[in-house]
Design a protein around this motif. Structure first.
Motif: not given
Length: 451
Positions: A211-212, A238-241, A308-313, A319-326
């Motif tokens: 992610g940018f 996001t980096t951790s997950i 799950i996919g990649a990070s947002p942005s 679904i993005r990493t932050t979604t999965f983590a939350v």
């Protein structure tokens, strides 16, 4: 009064403008990919195949119903690279850069469009962010192209220097944008024992998928201009997950396959195969081995990683990493009998938790619906259909080999998944619903029985 009513009805929200811009970009890509100069002599593409290729390029997925190297001319390959660049970085990002180069001012409306396209929470510093995003992309791709091109030439993979750098440029761009397209003709099968190519490819895939915002914060930290700078909760989470999933994916792959197809392989091949097939499902789509040799549990694990996919942005989907983590943190918090979701000494906003569950549940329903549709249309194994659907939704591009054999209805299902995977579930929902009107009053609250 009637005219004002019609004007309001014709007004579009920023999200709707973004989605429409991707529809238009797909249409432009279809025109480009239909030009005789774009295709090799004697090659023609049907409407659905042109649409499929265009959406796959705009969404930087990499699934293809045709062989890229056998279908497109050199000019066509360069057109494909341009489309991939637009699709990965974002239409608003490159459009804004062109505006800035022309000396035009970026208004509030345009800034809001950029904010939505880049999945940012506010418009502060958005134009500066665009410069950094484009700078990161071009620099990383250029360095990757030089290294790959030099290596391909010196190692004898390509006989001439211009072919080596041509292939190196495409592979570097395809890797960083997580597009998954290749012009080798066999993905990365020929590099299954070349650890240099695999390592550099994984680095580019990770840089693109992180992610940018993460790259920008790392740059700010390394620059040391702000001694008190601290990484944001977003970057930490996001980096951790992201790297936890890579480690868990690699470990799962190793344990599931070490006594199967990897039974007689040396330890270093086992390690690289495990690591590569944990990184590439996170939106890369490039493969060093035919995935059909993997066991069903391994294919299912890879499907989950693609979902799950990649990070947002970032350049990726899912679904993005932050979604999965939350979602995981919320389940863990509830199981402990607590009401606040806390991580890294911060409390997550209720709105973000709700968005995460909306994205997660809607994505599950979408993927299940697509699986049912494809299973009723196509004559393939269920795990193969699950794999293909997750690859399309996650804009990954990995395939068990039957993409080219899909029926026309099946292709349209995959096209829809790739497009939704690129714009995101929230954007798709807001595009349908229109304006986000908040309630002007609250109704009495009443509890219901859950579970």
């Amino acid at each position: 009064m009637k005219r004002n009513f019609l004007k309001k009805r014709l007004e579009l929200t920023p999200v709707q403008l973004i989605v429409i811009s991707y529809f238009l970009a797909t249409f432009v890509a279809m025109i480009l990919f239909s030009l005789p100069v774009t295709l090799k002599q004697g090659v023609t593409l049907s409407f659905v195949d042109t649409l499929f290729t265009s959406v796959s390029a705009i969404s930087v997925t990499g699934l293809s119903v045709v062989s890229i190297v056998d279908t497109f001319s050199v000019f066509g390959i360069f057109m494909l690279m341009i489309v991939l660049q637009f699709g990965a970085i974002g239409l608003m990002t490159l459009g804004t850069f062109i505006y800035v180069m022309m000396g035009r001012k970026i208004g509030l409306t345009h800034r809001r469009l950029i904010m939505i396209d880049q999945n940012r929470g506010n418009i502060k510093g958005v134009v500066q962010t665009i410069r950094l995003v484009l700078g990161f992309a071009l620099t990383i791709e250029f360095v990757g192209a030089i290294i790959f091109g030099t290596y391909f030439y010196l190692s004898g993979y390509e006989t001439t220097w211009y072919e080596a750098y041509y292939v190196g440029l495409f592979h570097a761009l395809s890797s960083y944008t997580n597009a998954g397209f290749d012009i080798f003709g066999d993905s990365l099968y020929r590099f299954s024992q070349d650890y240099f190519v695999q390592t550099l490819t994984m680095i580019l895939l990770i840089l693109g998928a992180l992610g940018f915002p993460v790259l920008i914060e790392i740059r700010t930290k390394l620059a040391k201009k702000y001694p008190d700078f601290r990484f944001s909760l977003y970057t930490k989470l996001t980096t951790s997950i992201f790297f936890i999933l890579i480690l868990l994916g690699a470990l799962s792959f190793f344990l599931l396959e070490k006594d199967l197809f990897m039974a007689n392989l040396p330890w270093h091949e086992k390690v690289f195969h495990s690591l590569f097939f944990s990184v590439t499902p996170r939106n890369g789509g490039l493969a060093t081995l035919d995935v059909n040799i993997f066991s069903t549990p391994t294919l299912f694990i890879i499907s989950i990683l693609m979902f799950i996919g990649a990070s947002p942005s970032s350049v990726g989907g899912g679904i993005r990493t932050t979604t999965f983590a939350v979602v995981l943190l919320s389940i863990f918090t509830f199981s402990k009998g607590k009401s606040e979701v806390r991580v890294f000494k911060r409390r997550l906003a209720t709105e973000d938790i709700m968005k995460s569950f909306v994205v997660f549940s809607t994505s599950i329903m979408l993927v299940i619906t697509a699986i049912i549709l494809l299973d009723s249309i196509e004559q393939y194994s269920l795990i193969g259909i699950i794999f293909e659907v997750c690859s399309a939704f996650g804009t990954t591009g990995l395939s068990m080999g039957f993409t080219t054999e899909l029926s026309t209805p099946g292709k349209y299902v995959i096209i829809a998944l790739m497009f939704i995977g690129r714009i995101g579930i929230l954007s798709a929902l807001l595009f349908i619903s229109g304006k986000n009107n908040k309630e002007s009053y609250h109704l009495p609250e009443e509890r219901v029985i859950i579970g």
